[in-house]
Design a protein around this motif. Structure first.
Motif, PDB file in Angstrom:
ATOM      1  N   GLU A  71      -4.557  -0.541   1.155  1.00  0.00           N
ATOM      2  CA  GLU A  71      -5.774  -1.128   1.033  1.00  0.00           C
ATOM      3  C   GLU A  71      -5.793  -2.533   1.721  1.00  0.00           C
ATOM      4  OE1 GLU A  71      -8.751  -2.694  -2.509  1.00  0.00           O
ATOM      5  OE2 GLU A  71      -7.306  -1.315  -2.963  1.00  0.00           O
ATOM      6  N   GLY A 114      -5.788  -1.772   5.414  1.00  0.00           N
ATOM      7  CA  GLY A 114      -7.256  -1.540   5.853  1.00  0.00           C
ATOM      8  C   GLY A 114      -8.297  -2.620   5.866  1.00  0.00           C
ATOM      9  N   GLN A 115      -8.320  -3.600   4.977  1.00  0.00           N
ATOM     10  CA  GLN A 115      -9.074  -4.553   5.062  1.00  0.00           C
ATOM     11  C   GLN A 115      -8.764  -5.557   6.107  1.00  0.00           C
ATOM     12  OE1 GLN A 115      -8.581  -6.191   1.291  1.00  0.00           O
ATOM     13  NE2 GLN A 115      -9.906  -4.837   0.284  1.00  0.00           N
ATOM     14  N   THR A 123      -7.512  -4.710   9.196  1.00  0.00           N
ATOM     15  CA  THR A 123      -7.670  -4.107  10.406  1.00  0.00           C
ATOM     16  C   THR A 123      -9.072  -3.914  10.677  1.00  0.00           C
ATOM     17  OG1 THR A 123      -7.154  -1.897   9.438  1.00  0.00           O
ATOM     18  CG2 THR A 123      -5.291  -3.188  10.443  1.00  0.00           C
ATOM     19  N   GLN A 124      -9.960  -4.079   9.744  1.00  0.00           N
ATOM     20  CA  GLN A 124     -11.468  -3.774  10.047  1.00  0.00           C
ATOM     21  C   GLN A 124     -12.245  -5.185  10.537  1.00  0.00           C
ATOM     22  OE1 GLN A 124     -13.120  -2.121   6.098  1.00  0.00           O
ATOM     23  NE2 GLN A 124     -12.128  -0.308   6.592  1.00  0.00           N
TER      24      GLN A 124
END
Length: 77
Positions: free
Chosen positions: A70, A73-74, A76-77
């Motif tokens: 998670e 993911g945060q 790389t966004q």
């Protein structure tokens, strides 16, 4: 004169490299502080507790992997 300019250029490059290397250490220290906030299960003291410890450890590892995924993911966004 050329030697003095060359030495000045080497000095500037050395300072820039030193600054870049120091910034990497700070980021790693912050990441290490964030990782491992939860405590792992306690190690069993009797042989009968080993299967429960195995289940607890698997759950702990899966939870930590999900948290890390998670965070990645945060980031790389």
């Amino acid at each position: 004169m050329k030697l003095i300019l060359l030495l000045a250029a080497v000095l500037v490059v050395a300072l820039l490299v030193t600054q870049q290397l120091n910034e990497g250490k700070d980021a790693k220290a912050e990441q290490a502080a964030e990782i491992g906030t939860d405590k792992p299960p306690k190690v069993p003291t009797s042989p009968g507790d080993v299967p429960k410890f195995e289940d607890d450890m698997k759950k702990f590892m899966e939870d930590e992997a999900a948290k890390q995924a998670e965070k990645i993911g945060q980031a790389t966004q």
